[in-house]
Design an enzyme around this catalytic site. Sequence first.
Site, PDB file in Angstrom:
ATOM      1  N   THR B 338       0.173   6.785 -46.685  1.00 37.38           N
ATOM      2  CA  THR B 338       1.203   7.825 -46.814  1.00 37.38           C
ATOM      3  C   THR B 338       1.535   8.117 -48.269  1.00 37.38           C
ATOM      4  O   THR B 338       1.170   7.374 -49.170  1.00 37.38           O
ATOM      5  CB  THR B 338       2.476   7.384 -46.084  1.00 37.38           C
ATOM      6  OG1 THR B 338       2.805   6.070 -46.500  1.00 37.38           O
ATOM      7  CG2 THR B 338       2.290   7.411 -44.592  1.00 37.38           C
ATOM      8  N   SER B 364       8.967   8.388 -53.058  1.00 35.46           N
ATOM      9  CA  SER B 364       8.326   9.577 -52.540  1.00 35.46           C
ATOM     10  C   SER B 364       7.391  10.051 -53.629  1.00 35.46           C
ATOM     11  O   SER B 364       7.817  10.397 -54.711  1.00 35.46           O
ATOM     12  CB  SER B 364       9.377  10.638 -52.235  1.00 35.46           C
ATOM     13  OG  SER B 364       8.752  11.812 -51.842  1.00 35.46           O
ATOM     14  N   ARG B 365       6.090   9.985 -53.340  1.00 38.07           N
ATOM     15  CA  ARG B 365       5.133  10.229 -54.427  1.00 38.07           C
ATOM     16  C   ARG B 365       4.962  11.699 -54.760  1.00 38.07           C
ATOM     17  O   ARG B 365       4.543  12.043 -55.839  1.00 38.07           O
ATOM     18  CB  ARG B 365       3.776   9.623 -54.077  1.00 38.07           C
ATOM     19  CG  ARG B 365       3.810   8.126 -54.180  1.00 38.07           C
ATOM     20  CD  ARG B 365       2.493   7.513 -53.771  1.00 38.07           C
ATOM     21  NE  ARG B 365       2.754   6.194 -53.183  1.00 38.07           N
ATOM     22  CZ  ARG B 365       2.057   5.641 -52.219  1.00 38.07           C
ATOM     23  NH1 ARG B 365       1.039   6.289 -51.708  1.00 38.07           N
ATOM     24  NH2 ARG B 365       2.351   4.471 -51.755  1.00 38.07           N
ATOM     25  N   VAL B 366       5.235  12.578 -53.815  1.00 37.47           N
ATOM     26  CA  VAL B 366       5.026  14.003 -54.113  1.00 37.47           C
ATOM     27  C   VAL B 366       6.262  14.848 -53.897  1.00 37.47           C
ATOM     28  O   VAL B 366       6.322  15.976 -54.356  1.00 37.47           O
ATOM     29  CB  VAL B 366       3.873  14.588 -53.269  1.00 37.47           C
ATOM     30  CG1 VAL B 366       2.560  14.007 -53.690  1.00 37.47           C
ATOM     31  CG2 VAL B 366       4.116  14.382 -51.805  1.00 37.47           C
TER      32      VAL B 366
END
Lengths: 181, 502
Positions: B338, B364-366
Amino acid sequence: MKNSRNARRYAEALYDVAREHGHEEQIERELLAIRQVFSAPSELVDFLQDPKQWMNRSRIIKSTLMTFSSELVKLLLIMVEDHAEQDVPGMVDHYTYLINEARCIGVGKVYSVAMLTPRQLEDIEAHFAERFGYKRLALQNQIDERIIGGFKVVINNRVYDASLKAKLEDVRRKFVPLYKR
Amino acid sequence: MEIRAEEISALIKKQIQYYQKDTEIKDIGTVIETGDGIAQIYGLNNVLSGELVEFENGTMGLVQSLEEDRVGVVILGSHLSIREGDEVSRTGRIMEVPVGKSLVGRVVNPLGQPIDGKGPIKTRKSRPIEHEAPGVMARKSIHEPLQTGLKAIDALVPIGRGQRELIIGDRQTGKTTVAVDTILNQKDQNMYCIYVAIGQKDSTVRATVETFRRHGALEYTIVVNAGASAPAPLQYLAPYTGVAMGEEFMYNGEHALVVYDDLSKQAAAYRELSLLLKRPPGREAFPGDVFYLHSRLLERAAKLNDDLGGGSMTALPFVETQAGDISAYIPTNVISITDGQIFLQSDLFFSGVRPAINPGLSVSRVGGSAQTKAMKKVAGTLRLDLASYRELESFAQFGSDLDKATLQKLNRGKRTIEVLKQGLHTPVSMEKQVMIIYALIKGYLDEIPLEDIRRFETEFYEYLDAGYPQVLRDIRETGELTNEPDMKEAISSFQKQFSRSY
């Protein structure tokens, strides 16, 4: 046709050897006799599996099967040594299957509600040979009342179902969509 | 050699002339072993993995393993009437489920059959449950926000449309609540939601559906349910059913949100299935392809490029941990697949911080690129502030004589935590979130007693709605902090008339 993997291996090996020597048909005839002796319930298998007779096994096989081809006798000795006596009928069946495939003959069954006349059977054999991809078919007639009417040809896990039951099933399928079943 | 259209049409004409619907030669097999929802079939030559097969009684099966002399099939539906020796025939099709807008508002099982008693589903469209994920060029960077309505998520771990954000935590930490609140907040957001319940009690699912109905969320939601009593094959299929339904929206240029609640149960169902199919067990007895099980599912979530309609499918997979152990097999797998995770902790939950989000372990990476400018501006330092507060908090327990700056920081940290708390099923709109966090970071809440913060918040929202709707509208429409003086005025005027509880 539920031959175990081992039975198939023995049959393949025997078939290869027999073909090299060019007497696969003779072995086929001999195998039919062997199958009767070995098919369960078989006194011979019980006897061979008896631990008390271990020392005598090969001698008994050799002496009883004197008139049979040497490859076949050797195979039976190997199978007995491997404790694979019970796989013999399966081996015979697979051998028959292999030789019939090589001859391009499809061996199978035709199910019907009443016994088919020889003429009808011949007609079916002639008509379906090409459709199943064989030169000739050798079908055995069998009574199956569940199919209601018509006939059903089964050859090597492939089926041509012209029975009334299949048609009714088809109708049901058209009424009930896939995801409702 | 060239192919001419006339020749082809002549050929087809000829075919039409001689065409007759005839029974065809079919491949069949025989059941040699059955039980536990699995059947071993002898025969079925040339069958494909994933193909549907039909048993004598009309039950369908899904081909799972191909071996030298047998085929392993999982039975979809009742396996009680299947016996040894039954005939099985190939269908030449792969599994499909009904999709489309007529499913919205319905509760279906993993085969797409309605289970809510509202009659048949009128749709002609269907999609295969296994489908290739969109490739590199079909995708676009995530840029639109998915508003969850939860301050702690929207401010600290923002989610974008097309993202895959894992929600992970022990049992009873409010994972499902996060999903339900997120779905409730999608009202009028041009979003279709699909809630996939795997291995849950049917009574729980019923309660969730009731919550959706009560809040009007069922109008844009599909519920796929494979309950705890459903056979393992259906629990294994449920997420794929959900993703197929979501894809239909995505490829039609719309937005979908798919919640898988939860994937650890699906993995357990798949483990059961694999062990019964005699696949070798690996770590934690899961089969070797359990990573692929989840990666092929989650990879299908995407933000499509404008040529393909610009649709999106957001995935919110859930994973349940045992005693907070995120280094177990399934959690590590899904974390690596994810684009970030929201970690819910039970000690936070029981100390009253709800949603119990651990801001240190959640990332939250994006999503940051999908956050509105206004939110980014006010929430930019929030995470760091919280981290330094946690650090100070543990130190401050040793001594009481702290300097003023430290005290101030502790004070602000406590209020931050208080502001990030939120009640059940009360999503907050983005502009209100911006206002309360703005009030927090500008120090307007420092004088308010801790126990009054939540009352302050609710009354503040009402005050804004009544007195300063244009401030809210500005933030909502522009997504920026265009009019800071007005915001300050709104906050300070409310602060003056706010009555403390002592």
